[in-house]
Design a protein around this motif. Structure first.
Motif, PDB file in Angstrom:
ATOM      1  N   GLN A   1       0.829  -1.196   0.000  1.00  0.00           N
ATOM      2  CA  GLN A   1       0.000   0.000   0.000  1.00  0.00           C
ATOM      3  C   GLN A   1       0.872   1.257   0.000  1.00  0.00           C
ATOM      4  O   GLN A   1       1.964   1.271   0.580  1.00  0.00           O
ATOM      5  CB  GLN A   1      -0.930   0.020   1.214  1.00  0.00           C
TER       6      GLN A   1
ATOM      7  N   ASN B   1       2.433   4.947   0.887  1.00  0.00           N
ATOM      8  CA  ASN B   1       2.726   5.573   2.171  1.00  0.00           C
ATOM      9  C   ASN B   1       3.384   6.929   1.911  1.00  0.00           C
ATOM     10  O   ASN B   1       4.260   7.025   1.051  1.00  0.00           O
ATOM     11  CB  ASN B   1       3.647   4.663   2.992  1.00  0.00           C
TER      12      ASN B   1
ATOM     13  N   SER C   1       7.332   4.046   2.292  1.00  0.00           N
ATOM     14  CA  SER C   1       6.776   3.786   0.964  1.00  0.00           C
ATOM     15  C   SER C   1       7.651   2.790   0.208  1.00  0.00           C
ATOM     16  O   SER C   1       7.148   1.843  -0.423  1.00  0.00           O
ATOM     17  CB  SER C   1       6.661   5.088   0.171  1.00  0.00           C
TER      18      SER C   1
ATOM     19  N   ASP D   1       6.472  -6.083  -1.297  1.00  0.00           N
ATOM     20  CA  ASP D   1       5.628  -6.617  -2.371  1.00  0.00           C
ATOM     21  C   ASP D   1       6.480  -7.401  -3.370  1.00  0.00           C
ATOM     22  O   ASP D   1       6.140  -8.522  -3.773  1.00  0.00           O
ATOM     23  CB  ASP D   1       4.912  -5.449  -3.061  1.00  0.00           C
TER      24      ASP D   1
ATOM     25  N   LYS E   1      -0.907 -10.347   1.681  1.00  0.00           N
ATOM     26  CA  LYS E   1      -0.328 -10.169   0.344  1.00  0.00           C
ATOM     27  C   LYS E   1       0.211 -11.494  -0.192  1.00  0.00           C
ATOM     28  O   LYS E   1       0.034 -11.812  -1.378  1.00  0.00           O
ATOM     29  CB  LYS E   1       0.793  -9.127   0.395  1.00  0.00           C
TER      30      LYS E   1
END
Length: 332
Positions: free
Chosen positions: A236, A238, A244, A251, A295
């Motif tokens: 997600q 950030n 971020s 991921d 995830k």
């Protein structure tokens, strides 16, 4: 009474069966070297380290160990070091073995009886680097010798195999375990207590720290501390640049790991036809990030694996599952 010992790149954790409970001891697997410029500075720095674990090396530098090392490195906007890299003893670090042995002695203590048994974790052979660049055998032998010098009878076990023993009892020890440590991801596919496939990959928590450090130009230790403080969800966006980047590289790590798992399963001649779908258990400190298991579950669902998957679930204690599995193996 036998001991389990998780020799991880980021944490060294011991586990001892106390009947109704398990006693854990852990120590941060890190060190930071300060080289004083003058004798007076050396005295003042040493005075400030009272109560912390440290020693002087042959050049007069002060080597701080554990969580104190990370905090001191962050304080100086630098990176702490580790006696282990990618799951094995750090090559080229002259004090690595001395530091690692000291940390291990802190968590295992002295044998309750002469020759007390300890089962310790070792990584698998990574599939994404040449065999000549990675020596699991030497690391395994060094740990065995050092533990025996501490008075124990030592026996190694694969890190992910230990998680199978810790987490798959209700499935008759049949399933898949993935250990997301700092140095590597270790995997084991087990059938009725027999490890069919063991392998590892070299991208995990430290890889995230390194890539985020490069992207943000912040020291690895600063990235590591912010990452472990949380404040982000895997995959997600950030607003914080470091967090971020952490979310994005988590991921990428998950996608990469699932693709490596698929490649190993497809290419294995040892894979049996399981009559029931398999559970995948996720463990390791890196897997504790918010949104990690969700995830991973999503990526597995969208990947055509050559096996049926019943569920993807976290270990009951993701950080301590390896140590607990080693303890179970030691008591068998």
């Amino acid at each position: 009474m036998a001991l389990g010992l998780d020799v991880g790149t980021s944490f060294i954790i011991s586990a001892k069966d106390k009947g109704e409970t398990v006693e854990y001891k852990e120590f941060r697997d890190a060190f930071y070297r300060i080289t004083p410029t003058t004798p007076i500075a050396a005295k003042m720095i040493e005075k400030g380290l009272v109560g912390k674990k440290f020693f002087k090396d042959s050049n007069g530098a002060l080597v701080i160990m554990g969580q104190d090392a990370i905090e001191k490195a962050v304080e100086r906007h630098e990176s702490a070091q580790r006696p282990m890299v990618a799951g094995v003893l750090a090559p080229g670090e002259k004090d690595a073995r001395r530091i690692l042995k000291f940390i291990i002695s802190e968590v295992v203590g002295v044998p309750a009886t002469p020759g007390e048994k300890v089962v310790y974790s070792v990584p698998g052979q990574p599939v994404d680097v040449p065999v000549a660049q990675f020596d699991v055998g030497f690391h395994e032998d060094v740990l065995k010798k050092d533990l025996e010098e501490l008075g124990f009878t030592a026996q190694p076990i694969n890190e992910a195999e230990a998680i199978c023993f810790s987490e798959l009892e209700e499935e008759d020890y049949t399933g898949i375990a993935l250990s997301f440590g700092a140095g590597m991801v270790n995997a084991c596919i087990m059938s009725n207590g027999e490890a069919l496939i063991r392998f590892a990959t070299t991208k995990s928590g430290d890889w995230i720290d390194r890539m985020v450090s490069i992207a943000t130009r912040e020291p690895d230790s600063v990235v590591q501390q912010q990452k472990e403080d949380g404040g982000f969800v895997v995959g997600q966006p950030n607003p914080d640049p470091i967090l971020s980047a952490c979310a994005a590289y988590y991921d990428r790590l998950i996608t990469y790991t699932v693709q490596q798992l698929k490649a190993v399963l497809v290419g294995s001649g040892d894979l049996r036809k399981f009559k029931d779908p398999l559970s995948i258990v996720i463990a390791g400190g890196t897997s504790r990030a918010a949104g990690f298991v969700d995830k991973f579950r999503e990526v597995v669902k969208n990947t055509e694996l050559p096996i049926e998957v019943k569920e993807v679930r976290p270990a009951k204690d993701q950080l301590r599952a390896v140590a607990r599995g080693c303890m179970i193996a030691a008591n068998l």
